[in-house]
Design a protein around this motif. Structure first.
Motif, PDB file in Angstrom:
ATOM      1  N   UNK A   1      -7.306   1.640 -14.587  1.00  0.00           N
ATOM      2  CA  UNK A   1      -7.699   2.974 -15.034  1.00  0.00           C
ATOM      3  C   UNK A   1      -7.649   3.944 -13.854  1.00  0.00           C
ATOM      4  N   UNK A   2      -8.165   3.496 -12.719  1.00  0.00           N
ATOM      5  CA  UNK A   2      -8.141   4.345 -11.522  1.00  0.00           C
ATOM      6  C   UNK A   2      -6.704   4.699 -11.147  1.00  0.00           C
ATOM      7  N   UNK A   3      -5.795   3.733 -11.317  1.00  0.00           N
ATOM      8  CA  UNK A   3      -4.391   3.971 -10.983  1.00  0.00           C
ATOM      9  C   UNK A   3      -3.806   5.086 -11.849  1.00  0.00           C
ATOM     10  N   UNK A   4      -4.113   5.028 -13.144  1.00  0.00           N
ATOM     11  CA  UNK A   4      -3.618   6.071 -14.044  1.00  0.00           C
ATOM     12  C   UNK A   4      -4.150   7.434 -13.597  1.00  0.00           C
ATOM     13  N   UNK A   5      -5.431   7.469 -13.204  1.00  0.00           N
ATOM     14  CA  UNK A   5      -6.006   8.732 -12.721  1.00  0.00           C
ATOM     15  C   UNK A   5      -5.302   9.203 -11.456  1.00  0.00           C
ATOM     16  N   UNK A   6      -5.125   8.256 -10.523  1.00  0.00           N
ATOM     17  CA  UNK A   6      -4.557   8.623  -9.213  1.00  0.00           C
ATOM     18  C   UNK A   6      -3.144   9.191  -9.347  1.00  0.00           C
ATOM     19  N   UNK A   7      -2.432   8.723 -10.376  1.00  0.00           N
ATOM     20  CA  UNK A   7      -1.054   9.173 -10.547  1.00  0.00           C
ATOM     21  C   UNK A   7      -0.964  10.373 -11.486  1.00  0.00           C
ATOM     22  N   UNK A   8      -2.113  10.999 -11.756  1.00  0.00           N
ATOM     23  CA  UNK A   8      -2.127  12.107 -12.711  1.00  0.00           C
ATOM     24  C   UNK A   8      -1.446  13.346 -12.135  1.00  0.00           C
ATOM     25  N   UNK A   9      -0.779  14.104 -13.000  1.00  0.00           N
ATOM     26  CA  UNK A   9      -0.206  15.370 -12.543  1.00  0.00           C
ATOM     27  C   UNK A   9      -1.330  16.366 -12.261  1.00  0.00           C
TER      28      UNK A   9
ATOM     29  N   UNK B   1      -9.722   9.929  -2.704  1.00  0.00           N
ATOM     30  CA  UNK B   1     -10.826   9.186  -2.085  1.00  0.00           C
ATOM     31  C   UNK B   1     -12.032   9.178  -3.019  1.00  0.00           C
ATOM     32  N   UNK B   2     -12.248  10.329  -3.676  1.00  0.00           N
ATOM     33  CA  UNK B   2     -13.377  10.424  -4.598  1.00  0.00           C
ATOM     34  C   UNK B   2     -13.194   9.438  -5.759  1.00  0.00           C
ATOM     35  N   UNK B   3     -12.002   9.415  -6.328  1.00  0.00           N
ATOM     36  CA  UNK B   3     -11.743   8.492  -7.448  1.00  0.00           C
ATOM     37  C   UNK B   3     -11.926   7.048  -7.007  1.00  0.00           C
ATOM     38  N   UNK B   4     -11.415   6.732  -5.829  1.00  0.00           N
ATOM     39  CA  UNK B   4     -11.499   5.346  -5.370  1.00  0.00           C
ATOM     40  C   UNK B   4     -12.937   4.936  -5.073  1.00  0.00           C
ATOM     41  N   UNK B   5     -13.728   5.862  -4.535  1.00  0.00           N
ATOM     42  CA  UNK B   5     -15.095   5.424  -4.242  1.00  0.00           C
ATOM     43  C   UNK B   5     -15.918   5.313  -5.518  1.00  0.00           C
ATOM     44  N   UNK B   6     -15.584   6.148  -6.520  1.00  0.00           N
ATOM     45  CA  UNK B   6     -16.234   5.957  -7.827  1.00  0.00           C
ATOM     46  C   UNK B   6     -15.867   4.590  -8.398  1.00  0.00           C
TER      47      UNK B   6
ATOM     48  N   UNK C   1       0.837  -1.194   0.000  1.00  0.00           N
ATOM     49  CA  UNK C   1       0.000   0.000   0.000  1.00  0.00           C
ATOM     50  C   UNK C   1       0.872   1.244   0.000  1.00  0.00           C
ATOM     51  N   UNK C   2       1.875   1.259   0.878  1.00  0.00           N
ATOM     52  CA  UNK C   2       2.806   2.376   0.929  1.00  0.00           C
ATOM     53  C   UNK C   2       3.407   2.613  -0.449  1.00  0.00           C
ATOM     54  N   UNK C   3       3.869   1.510  -1.057  1.00  0.00           N
ATOM     55  CA  UNK C   3       4.532   1.636  -2.354  1.00  0.00           C
ATOM     56  C   UNK C   3       3.566   2.169  -3.400  1.00  0.00           C
ATOM     57  N   UNK C   4       2.329   1.664  -3.355  1.00  0.00           N
ATOM     58  CA  UNK C   4       1.352   2.064  -4.366  1.00  0.00           C
ATOM     59  C   UNK C   4       1.010   3.548  -4.247  1.00  0.00           C
ATOM     60  N   UNK C   5       0.622   3.942  -3.037  1.00  0.00           N
ATOM     61  CA  UNK C   5       0.214   5.343  -2.857  1.00  0.00           C
ATOM     62  C   UNK C   5       1.402   6.286  -3.086  1.00  0.00           C
ATOM     63  N   UNK C   6       2.596   5.882  -2.660  1.00  0.00           N
ATOM     64  CA  UNK C   6       3.770   6.715  -2.915  1.00  0.00           C
ATOM     65  C   UNK C   6       3.971   6.928  -4.402  1.00  0.00           C
ATOM     66  N   UNK C   7       3.883   5.828  -5.154  1.00  0.00           N
ATOM     67  CA  UNK C   7       4.081   5.942  -6.602  1.00  0.00           C
ATOM     68  C   UNK C   7       3.035   6.870  -7.207  1.00  0.00           C
ATOM     69  N   UNK C   8       1.792   6.771  -6.735  1.00  0.00           N
ATOM     70  CA  UNK C   8       0.732   7.654  -7.243  1.00  0.00           C
ATOM     71  C   UNK C   8       1.064   9.108  -6.923  1.00  0.00           C
TER      72      UNK C   8
ATOM     73  N   UNK D   1       3.300   6.820 -13.045  1.00  0.00           N
ATOM     74  CA  UNK D   1       2.237   5.903 -13.463  1.00  0.00           C
ATOM     75  C   UNK D   1       2.759   4.479 -13.620  1.00  0.00           C
ATOM     76  N   UNK D   2       3.920   4.326 -14.256  1.00  0.00           N
ATOM     77  CA  UNK D   2       4.368   2.961 -14.530  1.00  0.00           C
ATOM     78  C   UNK D   2       4.743   2.241 -13.245  1.00  0.00           C
ATOM     79  N   UNK D   3       5.353   2.973 -12.295  1.00  0.00           N
ATOM     80  CA  UNK D   3       5.670   2.326 -11.012  1.00  0.00           C
ATOM     81  C   UNK D   3       4.386   1.931 -10.295  1.00  0.00           C
ATOM     82  N   UNK D   4       3.385   2.816 -10.327  1.00  0.00           N
ATOM     83  CA  UNK D   4       2.122   2.528  -9.640  1.00  0.00           C
ATOM     84  C   UNK D   4       1.454   1.294 -10.251  1.00  0.00           C
ATOM     85  N   UNK D   5       1.456   1.213 -11.583  1.00  0.00           N
ATOM     86  CA  UNK D   5       0.841   0.060 -12.247  1.00  0.00           C
ATOM     87  C   UNK D   5       1.593  -1.221 -11.921  1.00  0.00           C
ATOM     88  N   UNK D   6       2.912  -1.091 -11.801  1.00  0.00           N
ATOM     89  CA  UNK D   6       3.718  -2.273 -11.488  1.00  0.00           C
ATOM     90  C   UNK D   6       3.408  -2.783 -10.074  1.00  0.00           C
ATOM     91  N   UNK D   7       3.309  -1.848  -9.136  1.00  0.00           N
ATOM     92  CA  UNK D   7       2.962  -2.265  -7.769  1.00  0.00           C
ATOM     93  C   UNK D   7       1.574  -2.918  -7.767  1.00  0.00           C
TER      94      UNK D   7
END
Ligand SMILES: [Zn+2]
Length: 578
Positions: free
Chosen positions: A350-358, A328-333, A249-256, A261-267
């Protein structure tokens, strides 16, 4: 006697022992008591929730001559033969390994004969969703012509894969995830019966990690017992469980938050590969983000929670509240979207790509202050300013929430340039040079040869830490390991148990070899290697300053140097042809 896994030893033998499914077991007991059983049952529910245990208890209770109140006696020859799996009239089939039409036809033929020793012939088909279409058709025929003394119990984790025609001919029971409280209660019972001491908190950590499955809980408990000295401590439980979820979880949210994006998708891929279910993961991520926000706003509320990692605290402190609200909004959607789909993983990607958006008009900036990066200390003014901004953001977010329409209106805080949330892992440069000074290709190859085995020898959570890492150089006493993610590198570096386990396991795999470990990020590796080589000019390699792909380019005529470099870095060295 050989060691037996807890979940085998403590498998429920009576309906009353099946934890957390009281409504179901009560109904089944009554049916048996009143002789109103159905000829086909469908038991659905997540893994480890008691489906097959209940099926076997059912087979015993309905055939036991001493049955009382719908419970088997577990003493008579009939009960024992079923428990031990040698009763010919109770047939257990794992559809995952027998999905053929032939097997089901065979069952169908045999089902025509009356039971030989038992009163009822009971077929328990586990993972029934794995049957082929042909096999389902054969099964359907059997269910359409019920025999008086034959009962089918179909068990599955994935009821949506079972044809409606089959489902409509069964009596269906949905097994729930078992509550944390119920799992803790069962573990307490087991530990007390085995005179094993424990810290209360350790059990809730294990129960939470098991995600509602008793079998998983007991497997983790097994690991914790072998991991602990005498008493199972909270630290043991965290070491065995926490990490898998928390580190990932730490790794995922950190990457976001780093907008990588690519690190987040990999995690994400790693987490899903570990068997985490997408809906469950979305929920966990949602709770994680909520906790980050809560910790940021009212740390005292969360401080008691055992598993707050340094990364978690750092993320909470560095990230703008606005960004958390938005995540939180993206995740609950996403949670709504994946409720009824068979493609949950795709939605999560898809949510991951959004979460890691600039940061954009709709995506708030990640960082909230100016103190940041490269270990520059944050001074008091920055903190005051940060607090002021948080208060301002909170007010604005509240206004936005009260106004349900579109987010990102005129008075939204200005998007700032993306800022990296940097963790402060300090590369031990001198140690790295030590490794390089003694490194040989043979050592590296030896380690790479056993690397997979080494990973498998570690507890699952330590394995998870090392998954995105790779040995990059090794010598007789030192081993250099490069990690894809800085925070994982940092976690691993602070984990003494991990070092000890790795050393012990390596010592078993490569005779008398127990190196010390030096951890670096993969990102830093090309630079470190290059500066080492250029500092050792006595080797006289002409090193170009090309940084891409981490390849060192050498002038070919320096043959000796090439050989030296090759023996040092193995096949990672490429030779530039002029
Ligand atoms: Zn009996």
């Amino acid at each position: 006697m050989a060691y037996q896994a807890l979940y085998r030893v403590w498998r429920s033998q009576r309906f009353d022992d099946v934890v957390g499914q009281e409504a179901i077991t009560k109904t089944l007991k009554n049916a048996i008591k009143q002789k109103k059983t159905s000829h086909a049952y469908l038991f659905t529910g997540p893994r480890g929730t008691g489906k097959t245990s209940a099926a076997k208890i059912f087979a015993k209770a309905i055939n036991c001559p001493n049955s009382v109140d719908g419970e088997p006696c577990n003493e008579c020859e009939m009960c024992r033969s079923i428990t031990e799996g040698r009763q010919e009239d109770v047939i257990e089939i794992d559809a995952a390994s027998n999905n053929g039409v032939e097997e089901i036809r065979f069952i169908r033929d045999r089902a025509n004969y009356a039971p030989t020793t038992a009163e009822y012939k009971v077929y328990i088909i586990d993972e029934v969703h794995m049957l082929s279409t042909g096999a389902f058709n054969a099964l359907l025929k059997t269910l359409e012509e019920p025999k008086e003394h034959v009962i089918f119990i179909l068990a599955t984790t994935e009821p949506h894969k079972i044809p409606a025609t089959i489902i409509s001919r069964t009596q269906r029971f949905d097994f729930k995830r078992i509550s944390v409280q119920a799992i803790v209660g069962r573990m307490q019972h087991i530990l007390e019966a085995s005179n094993q001491t424990y810290e209360e908190q350790a059990l809730s950590v294990i129960a939470r990690a098991a995600e509602g499955g008793m079998r998983d809980a007991l497997s983790i408990l097994d690991q914790a017992i072998s991991f602990s000295d005498e008493t199972i401590t909270l630290a043991d439980a965290l070491a065995v469980t926490g990490s898998l979820t928390t580190e990932m979880m730490d790794a995922f949210i950190s990457a976001c938050l780093e907008q990588n994006v690519s690190a987040a998708l990999e995690v994400l891929e790693n987490i899903l590969a570990e068997g985490k279910e997408a809906r469950r993961l979305t929920e966990d991520l949602l709770l994680y983000c909520r906790d980050l926000l809560m910790y940021q706003q009212a740390p005292q509320l969360l401080n008691e929670r055992a598993n707050l990692t340094d990364t978690f605290k750092e993320l909470a402190e560095k990230t703008a509240a606005d960004r958390f609200y938005w995540m939180i909004k993206i995740l609950s959607e996403t949670q709504n979207e994946i409720r009824f789909t068979n493609h949950a993983n795709v939605y999560l990607e898809v949510a991951t790509v959004k979460l890691a958006a600039p940061p954009t008009n709709t995506a708030p900036a990640v960082s909230s202050g100016s103190g940041e990066a490269d270990g520059t200390p944050v001074d008091n003014e920055d903190i005051v300013e940060l607090k002021r901004q948080i208060v301002q953001l909170q007010t604005e977010v509240k206004q936005l929430k009260d106004r349900p329409a579109a987010p990102g209106k005129a008075d939204e805080p200005k998007a700032r340039a993306p800022k990296k949330t940097s963790s402060a892992y300090r590369i031990p440069t001198e140690r790295v040079y030590q490794v390089l000074s003694e490194a040989t290709k043979d050592h590296l190859q030896g380690i790479r040869g056993v690397w997979e085995d080494l990973l498998m020898a570690l507890p699952v959570t330590q394995r998870a830490l090392l998954k995105a890492s790779e040995p990059v150089a090794a010598g007789p006493s030192l081993l250099l390991l490069a990690f894809d993610y800085e925070i994982v590198c940092q976690r691993a570096d602070g984990n003494e148990e991990l070092r000890t386990n790795m050393q012990n396991s390596l010592g078993l795999m490569i005779k008398d070899y127990s190196p010390e470990f030096v951890f670096i990020t993969r990102e830093s590796w090309p630079r470190l290697r290059q500066s080492y080589v250029s500092q050792h000019k006595d080797m006289k390699p002409e090193v170009s300053d090309a940084e891409d792909e981490g390849e060192i380019e050498l002038i070919p005529e320096e043959n000796q140097v090439v050989e030296q470099a090759k023996s040092l870095f193995g096949d990672l060295v490429t030779i530039q042809e002029d």
